[in-house]
Scaffold this motif. Structure first.
Motif, PDB file in Angstrom:
ATOM      1  N   ASN A  31       0.867  -1.182   0.000  1.00 61.78           N
ATOM      2  CA  ASN A  31       0.000   0.000   0.000  1.00 61.78           C
ATOM      3  C   ASN A  31       0.905   1.234   0.000  1.00 61.78           C
ATOM      4  N   THR A  32       1.149   1.799  -1.165  1.00 60.94           N
ATOM      5  CA  THR A  32       2.143   2.854  -1.315  1.00 60.94           C
ATOM      6  C   THR A  32       1.661   4.159  -0.676  1.00 60.94           C
ATOM      7  N   PRO A  33       2.594   5.094  -0.406  1.00 61.98           N
ATOM      8  CA  PRO A  33       2.182   6.406   0.109  1.00 61.98           C
ATOM      9  C   PRO A  33       1.186   7.128  -0.793  1.00 61.98           C
ATOM     10  N   MET A  36      -2.116   5.804   0.164  1.00 58.58           N
ATOM     11  CA  MET A  36      -2.517   6.386   1.453  1.00 58.58           C
ATOM     12  C   MET A  36      -3.088   7.786   1.249  1.00 58.58           C
ATOM     13  N   ALA A  37      -2.406   8.572   0.425  1.00 61.05           N
ATOM     14  CA  ALA A  37      -2.848   9.946   0.190  1.00 61.05           C
ATOM     15  C   ALA A  37      -4.232   9.965  -0.449  1.00 61.05           C
ATOM     16  N   ARG A  38      -4.452   9.107  -1.438  1.00 61.10           N
ATOM     17  CA  ARG A  38      -5.761   9.085  -2.117  1.00 61.10           C
ATOM     18  C   ARG A  38      -6.869   8.704  -1.142  1.00 61.10           C
ATOM     19  N   GLN A  48      -2.436  15.022  -8.657  1.00 64.15           N
ATOM     20  CA  GLN A  48      -1.108  14.598  -8.219  1.00 64.15           C
ATOM     21  C   GLN A  48      -0.456  15.644  -7.324  1.00 64.15           C
ATOM     22  N   ASP A  49      -0.768  16.915  -7.563  1.00 61.96           N
ATOM     23  CA  ASP A  49      -0.222  17.967  -6.701  1.00 61.96           C
ATOM     24  C   ASP A  49      -0.729  17.837  -5.272  1.00 61.96           C
ATOM     25  N   TRP A  54       0.331  16.239   0.348  1.00 59.06           N
ATOM     26  CA  TRP A  54      -0.004  15.400   1.501  1.00 59.06           C
ATOM     27  C   TRP A  54       1.209  14.590   1.944  1.00 59.06           C
ATOM     28  N   LYS A  55       1.958  14.057   0.979  1.00 55.80           N
ATOM     29  CA  LYS A  55       3.140  13.257   1.315  1.00 55.80           C
ATOM     30  C   LYS A  55       4.240  14.117   1.939  1.00 55.80           C
TER      31      LYS A  55
END
Length: 325
Positions: A31-33, A36-38, A48-49, A54-55
């Motif tokens: 489960n990539t960052p 997680m952000a989405r 994407q911005d 968020w990251k």
């Protein structure tokens, strides 16, 4: 004895390292960052911005294990693994994805969980052992038959039913206790009375049947016949000799579970509004706060390993011969 304990602690540390690495893989590789952000921002139509922002705010924009752009040791230290997983071993949990200090929340919520866990554990062990020994004492009678039937019934009913039925009957109908909530001081006993009783009843059936089988096996051994031949009463034989010789199986099923109780009963704390570690975990899962969930997985693993070590130590106290193994 000391070498035995050190050896067990070493095994536990290796297991904890493995759990930490496996958890890291699940949370950051599978489960990539970006995922997680989405999920945290909400929906697949996130730009994407927004994801990158968020990251960056949470430190998830760094490489996972190796940062080739850094120099020297910082190639390892300036990574997500070093900043998010390594500090867990010294119980530095950092901030949640919502920006709150996880360590502070754990300290604040540990008290209510312990207040619920300790009486549930101690009273539960006492009730289960006494009930099981009474089933053995009245064996081959109607009392044993109906006692076993009651234990099977209790085992067959979901713990969620006990919570809902208990809240309806004791809180809404009889109005003996609050339906939910928590308070410090003496009022705490009023709020915890029903959860503790439900916790004891929900575990009574399965553990009573297990202990009954174990005690029935013990009473057929030679030392029991020797004790009876000396004129000892059945009560003394059961509650002193049989119980003492059955300590190892009892310790197996109790001591290892004790640290896990400090995490709180997830469903119990949520339904009764107890601000403990269990409800904290449930809230984090619902809010998709991965930092809190990852920290609670680590704490749960550490406590479980601690329980196994305590079990091994208690074995050596109950039977010193185990130290030689």
């Amino acid at each position: 004895m000391i070498n035995y304990i050190i050896r067990r602690i070493g095994y536990g540390l290796l297991i904890l390292i493995g759990v930490n690495v496996f958890t890291f893989i699940l949370f950051f590789a599978v489960n990539t960052p970006d995922d997680m952000a989405r999920m945290n921002i909400g929906g697949k139509r996130v730009t994407q911005d927004a994801i990158e922002k968020w990251k960056v705010e949470r430190g998830y924009n760094k490489p996972l294990l190796w940062d080739s752009q850094q120099q020297g040791v910082e190639k390892l230290t300036k990574t997500i693994f070093f900043e998010r997983s390594v500090p867990l071993f010294v119980f530095e949990f950092g901030a949640s994805d919502s920006g709150r200090d996880i360590g502070y929340e754990l300290q604040k919520r540990a008290g209510p969980s312990i207040a619920l866990a300790i009486p549930t554990f101690l009273l539960g062990i006492f009730v289960v052992i006494v009930f099981s020994l009474l089933l053995v004492f009245f064996r081959n009678t109607y009392l044993e038959f109906w006692g076993v039937a009651l234990a099977v019934f209790l085992l067959s009913v979901s713990g969620l039913f006990y919570i809902i039925a208990g809240q309806f009957f004791f809180s809404k109908v009889l109005r003996l206790v609050p339906i939910s909530g928590f308070s410090a001081g003496w009022d705490m006993f009023v709020f915890l009375a029903l959860p503790v009783v439900i916790g004891i009843v929900s575990r009574l059936g399965g553990e009573a049947l297990f202990y009954r089988t174990m005690f029935l096996e013990e009473i057929g051994k030679d030392y029991v016949r020797t004790a009876r031949s000396k004129g000892l009463t059945e009560t003394v034989v059961l509650f002193r000799h049989v119980l003492h010789n059955a300590l190892l199986p009892i310790l197996t099923s109790t001591v290892a579970v004790l640290p896990l109780l400090f995490l709180g009963a997830l469903i119990m704390e949520s339904f009764f509004g107890i601000p403990g570690l269990g409800s904290y975990t449930i809230d984090a899962i619902n809010a998709q706060d991965f930092a809190v969930v990852r920290s609670m997985v680590f704490v749960g693993s550490a406590l479980y390993i601690l329980g196994l070590i305590l079990t091994d130590i208690s074995y050596t106290i109950a039977d010193p011969r185990i130290r030689l193994s």
